[in-house]
Design a protein around this motif. Structure first.
Motif, short mmCIF file in Angstrom:
data_model
loop_
_atom_site.label_atom_id
_atom_site.label_comp_id
_atom_site.label_asym_id
_atom_site.label_seq_id
_atom_site.Cartn_x
_atom_site.Cartn_y
_atom_site.Cartn_z
N LYS A 84 52.07 35.25 9.59
CA LYS A 84 51.45 33.93 9.64
C LYS A 84 52.28 32.84 8.96
O LYS A 84 52.02 31.66 9.18
CB LYS A 84 50.07 33.97 8.98
CG LYS A 84 49.06 34.87 9.68
CD LYS A 84 47.72 34.80 8.98
CE LYS A 84 46.69 35.67 9.69
NZ LYS A 84 45.36 35.60 9.01
N SER A 122 50.16 29.65 10.18
CA SER A 122 49.39 29.75 11.42
C SER A 122 48.17 30.62 11.23
O SER A 122 48.07 31.38 10.25
CB SER A 122 50.26 30.31 12.55
OG SER A 122 50.70 31.61 12.24
N SER A 123 47.23 30.51 12.16
CA SER A 123 46.04 31.36 12.19
C SER A 123 45.25 31.33 10.88
O SER A 123 44.77 32.37 10.40
CB SER A 123 46.42 32.80 12.53
OG SER A 123 47.04 32.87 13.80
N ASN A 126 41.02 31.50 13.61
CA ASN A 126 41.37 31.91 14.97
C ASN A 126 40.12 31.86 15.84
O ASN A 126 38.99 31.95 15.34
CB ASN A 126 42.00 33.30 14.99
CG ASN A 126 41.07 34.38 14.48
OD1 ASN A 126 40.17 34.83 15.21
ND2 ASN A 126 41.24 34.79 13.21
N SER A 133 40.93 27.51 16.52
CA SER A 133 42.14 27.87 15.78
C SER A 133 42.50 26.74 14.83
O SER A 133 42.20 25.57 15.09
CB SER A 133 43.30 28.13 16.75
OG SER A 133 43.62 26.94 17.47
N SER A 135 45.86 25.59 12.10
CA SER A 135 47.16 25.85 11.48
C SER A 135 47.55 24.64 10.64
O SER A 135 46.96 23.56 10.77
CB SER A 135 48.22 26.13 12.54
OG SER A 135 48.37 25.01 13.41
#
Length: 283
Positions: A84, A122-123, A126, A133, A135
């Protein structure tokens, strides 16, 4: 044995020896080439499987108020810390293709614009577990000496992006906050904020169309002076199997607010730009 027969046998033996030597040399060369190619491919596959990756992005555009074409070159060097988390170093260059100057020359200047340090997560959320989602990115852009003359050594950014997929349609919401690292008291920007809404549709696995509406507010010298406007953009993207993608786009200022006056922009052509991006991932 006659001399002529002896010479003929010697000639035949020489030819056979030469052919054998040539065949051996060819086999050795082929084997070396194959080994070399296999070795390069093996090294490439190892780098591709590693946490390290590199890519190149070119963004070339022209606006009504630009006398020519401007091009940005981004060289991405990424390192995946976890599934991630990713760290990136991105030197950026600009190239100006401007019209002829007073001397009739057409100078093309390429120079370093800035170097960007980036951390991406990221994530954070989710769609499977949370419905959307999410980020985030933290960036710092350090200007080159030439750009520091504007009154800032660089600027920092914090970006949050949320998204939701509905089949081939994807909706997005982005918030961007920028603070400039000032080095002088001359009039220039201190910070700005952006909120963006976007919608994208995948026509095929390789081709997509995206639209966005981004609202910006620029502040100057930590005072009440500001410039507020919104940009509407239409973007296309076509990706190839070799890692290359291209994307023509159009952007225009739709609304503007300054010194207590706001409303729709009257001159969309004068406040618009057209361009194209080219992206290639080496590994």
């Amino acid at each position: 044995m006659k001399l002529t027969k002896m010479l003929a046998l010697m000639a035949i033996f020489s030819v056979m020896t030469a052919n054998a030597a040539d065949a051996t040399a060819t086999a050795e060369t082929t084997a070396t080439t194959t080994t070399s190619t296999s070795s390069i491919k093996s090294i490439y596959n190892k780098i591709k499987a590693s946490p390290f990756s590199m890519a190149y992005l070119n963004d070339t555009y022209s606006s009504f108020n630009i006398d020519g074409v401007k091009s940005y070159h981004y060289l991405y060097a990424h390192y995946k810390v976890t599934a991630k988390d990713r760290l990136s170093v991105i030197p950026t260059f600009t190239t100006d293709y401007i019209s002829k100057d007073a001397n009739g020359d057409r100078p093309n200047m390429t120079r370093l614009h800035s170097t960007q340090l980036r951390y991406s997560r990221s994530s954070i959320l989710n769609e499977k577990d949370h419905g959307v989602s999410l980020s985030a990115q933290v960036r710092y852009y350090h200007y080159s000496k030439n750009n520091q003359k504007s009154g800032s050594d660089g600027y920092g950014r914090a970006i949050f992006s949320a998204g939701k997929s509905l089949g081939k349609l994807r909706l997005s919401l982005t918030a961007d906050n920028v603070v400039y690292n000032r080095n002088a008291n001359n009039a220039s920007m201190t910070h700005f904020n952006m909120i963006g809404l976007g919608a994208g549709y995948s026509i095929t696995d390789s081709f997509s169309v995206n639209g966005s509406l981004n609202w910006y507010k620029y502040n100057y010298n930590n005072s009440d002076n500001f410039h507020e406007f919104s940009l509407i953009g239409i973007y296309t993207d076509y990706s190839f199997k070799n890692g290359l993608s291209v994307g023509p786009y159009f952007e225009a200022e739709m609304t503007a607010a300054k010194d207590g006056r706001d409303g729709f922009s009257n001159e969309w052509v004068k406040n618009s730009s057209v361009g194209a991006t080219l992206y290639y991932s080496w590994f």
